[in-house]
Design a protein around this motif. Structure first.
Motif, PDB file in Angstrom:
ATOM      1  N   VAL A   1      58.033  41.524  44.274  1.00 47.44           N
ATOM      2  CA  VAL A   1      57.156  42.128  45.283  1.00 47.44           C
ATOM      3  C   VAL A   1      56.320  43.231  44.641  1.00 47.44           C
ATOM      4  O   VAL A   1      56.823  44.051  43.871  1.00 47.44           O
ATOM      5  CB  VAL A   1      57.966  42.730  46.457  1.00 47.44           C
ATOM      6  N   ILE A   2      55.028  43.225  44.963  1.00 51.42           N
ATOM      7  CA  ILE A   2      54.126  44.314  44.593  1.00 51.42           C
ATOM      8  C   ILE A   2      53.163  44.540  45.747  1.00 51.42           C
ATOM      9  O   ILE A   2      52.759  43.600  46.426  1.00 51.42           O
ATOM     10  CB  ILE A   2      53.357  43.994  43.280  1.00 51.42           C
ATOM     11  N   GLY A   3      52.804  45.804  45.978  1.00 48.13           N
ATOM     12  CA  GLY A   3      51.863  46.125  47.054  1.00 48.13           C
ATOM     13  C   GLY A   3      50.686  46.924  46.537  1.00 48.13           C
ATOM     14  O   GLY A   3      50.824  47.729  45.605  1.00 48.13           O
TER      15      GLY A   3
ATOM     16  N   LYS B   1      42.620  36.239  41.168  1.00 50.79           N
ATOM     17  CA  LYS B   1      42.249  34.856  40.831  1.00 50.79           C
ATOM     18  C   LYS B   1      41.609  34.769  39.455  1.00 50.79           C
ATOM     19  O   LYS B   1      41.919  33.869  38.667  1.00 50.79           O
ATOM     20  CB  LYS B   1      41.277  34.305  41.896  1.00 50.79           C
ATOM     21  N   THR B   2      40.729  35.715  39.163  1.00 50.32           N
ATOM     22  CA  THR B   2      40.077  35.726  37.854  1.00 50.32           C
ATOM     23  C   THR B   2      41.105  35.946  36.746  1.00 50.32           C
ATOM     24  O   THR B   2      41.046  35.320  35.680  1.00 50.32           O
ATOM     25  CB  THR B   2      39.007  36.832  37.808  1.00 50.32           C
ATOM     26  N   GLY B   3      42.077  36.818  37.011  1.00 46.63           N
ATOM     27  CA  GLY B   3      43.062  37.164  35.996  1.00 46.63           C
ATOM     28  C   GLY B   3      44.013  36.041  35.623  1.00 46.63           C
ATOM     29  O   GLY B   3      44.593  36.068  34.534  1.00 46.63           O
TER      30      GLY B   3
ATOM     31  N   ASP C   1      47.790  40.340  34.799  1.00 46.18           N
ATOM     32  CA  ASP C   1      48.417  40.453  33.472  1.00 46.18           C
ATOM     33  C   ASP C   1      49.910  40.744  33.604  1.00 46.18           C
ATOM     34  O   ASP C   1      50.737  40.206  32.842  1.00 46.18           O
ATOM     35  CB  ASP C   1      47.752  41.567  32.664  1.00 46.18           C
ATOM     36  N   LEU C   2      50.260  41.564  34.565  1.00 45.50           N
ATOM     37  CA  LEU C   2      51.665  41.891  34.800  1.00 45.50           C
ATOM     38  C   LEU C   2      52.444  40.651  35.233  1.00 45.50           C
ATOM     39  O   LEU C   2      53.560  40.395  34.753  1.00 45.50           O
ATOM     40  CB  LEU C   2      51.753  42.984  35.876  1.00 45.50           C
ATOM     41  N   MET C   3      51.855  39.853  36.116  1.00 45.18           N
ATOM     42  CA  MET C   3      52.504  38.619  36.579  1.00 45.18           C
ATOM     43  C   MET C   3      52.719  37.643  35.424  1.00 45.18           C
ATOM     44  O   MET C   3      53.776  36.995  35.318  1.00 45.18           O
ATOM     45  CB  MET C   3      51.655  37.944  37.665  1.00 45.18           C
TER      46      MET C   3
END
Length: 329
Positions: free
Chosen positions: A269-271, A204-206, A173-175
């Motif tokens: 970038v997100i971790g 993948k589902t999101g 959702d954030l992406m």
């Protein structure tokens, strides 16, 4: 000569019954108030009381040992996980036997063999293998087991994990809200590791029914992964990198710094899990913050419940994690 510290002395100082102290030392906290637990713990610490494990083991006819098998003790996530487990057992009659699998299936199996030989009373297992029969051949069905961080499928033992799938749905959702067109997922090998599979599948589902594409780079034994990533970053789309654990995140940060690729101007970038350092660099890295200490404590508490009450627990307990929004997306 100083007075010998006994359960009776602790009970008198803590203003509780001997039975209550005994229940505390055995981890039986049902119907025991937080104030009572805290008072007993403080009294034990003040008196520097250490139960005689050998005497108690003879009385109880068991080893009073808890075996803990972790995948990689060098991982900072693991150290925090072990902290939660050890803190729980600190003032009980049990001692913990920690063994490191070092990401080796053979070494993990050898460690578990040693635990069984030591007649451990219960096991907390961070499994390296996804199939339960690999472990069932070795671990007697009478030995209580709680899985932690990961789990085997189909389910054999209860597990305490992060909310991996749900949190990756939120990452998706954030992406979408940031209008990314492509997400490059970087990870150690995914297949057979439930935590990584759930993070990847949640993402993948999101993004189903969107125009966002996902590409996966598994960096284990892949000497070319940096060249692969560099080639992907040259394509003219708005991209974000998603690291599925803290160790991989820092590999990505080093790569981007080396190649003078700007975060977030050139790539977001997100971790997932940041080893508590993501807000100490510039720009600060957006990350999913887990609670491994609470995962460890909950796993220990559930194992104790099974050992004491032979209770059948729910298959999976998910400890919530949190997305820490920072400057990198």
């Amino acid at each position: 000569m100083s007075k010998k510290v006994t359960i009776n002395v602790i009970a008198e100082m803590a203003r509780v019954s001997k039975t209550t102290v005994s229940r505390f030392l055995n981890g039986k906290f049902d119907n025991m108030s937080e104030a009572t637990k805290e008072r007993i713990a403080e009294t034990i610490a003040e008196l520097d009381y250490h139960p005689s494990r050998q005497a108690q083991a003879l009385k109880a006819k068991n080893s009073l040992l808890i075996g803990i098998s972790v995948a990689d003790i060098s991982n900072m996530y693991t150290s925090r996980l072990l902290k939660g487990i050890s803190d729980y057992f600190q003032n009980t009659i049990y001692q913990v036997l920690i063994m490191d699998g070092d990401n080796s299936i053979e070494r993990e199996y050898s460690n578990l063999e040693k635990m069984v030989t030591e007649r451990i009373d219960g096991i907390i297992l961070q499994p390296l293998v996804h199939q339960p029969d690999h472990y069932q051949l070795l671990i007697d069905e009478n030995i209580p087991v709680v899985q932690v961080d990961r789990y085997t499928e189909p389910f054999t033992w209860p597990a305490v994990v992060s909310d991996n799938f749900q949190k990756s749905l939120e990452v998706a959702d954030l992406m979408k809200s940031k209008n990314y067109e492509e997400i490059i997922v970087l990870s150690n090998h995914i297949n057979g590791v439930s935590s990584r599979m759930n993070r990847y599948n949640g993402l993948k589902t999101g993004i189903e029914n969107t125009n966002i594409t996902i590409k996966l780079i598994e960096i284990d034994d892949n000497k070319d992964w940096q060249n692969t990533l560099q080639s992907m970053l040259e394509l003219p789309t708005k991209k974000a990198l998603y690291a599925l654990n803290g160790q991989v995140l820092w590999e990505i940060v080093r790569f981007l710094k080396k190649h003078h690729i700007a975060i977030p101007d050139d790539v977001g970038v997100i971790g997932y899990d940041d080893d508590m350092f993501a807000d100490m660099i510039s720009p600060e890295i957006t990350s999913v913050s887990q609670n491994p200490q609470e995962i460890g404590r909950t796993a220990a508490a559930n194992l104790m419940q099974i050992m004491n009450d032979e209770t059948t627990l729910s298959k999976t307990i998910r400890i919530p994690s949190t997305i820490q929004m920072r400057e990198s997306l």
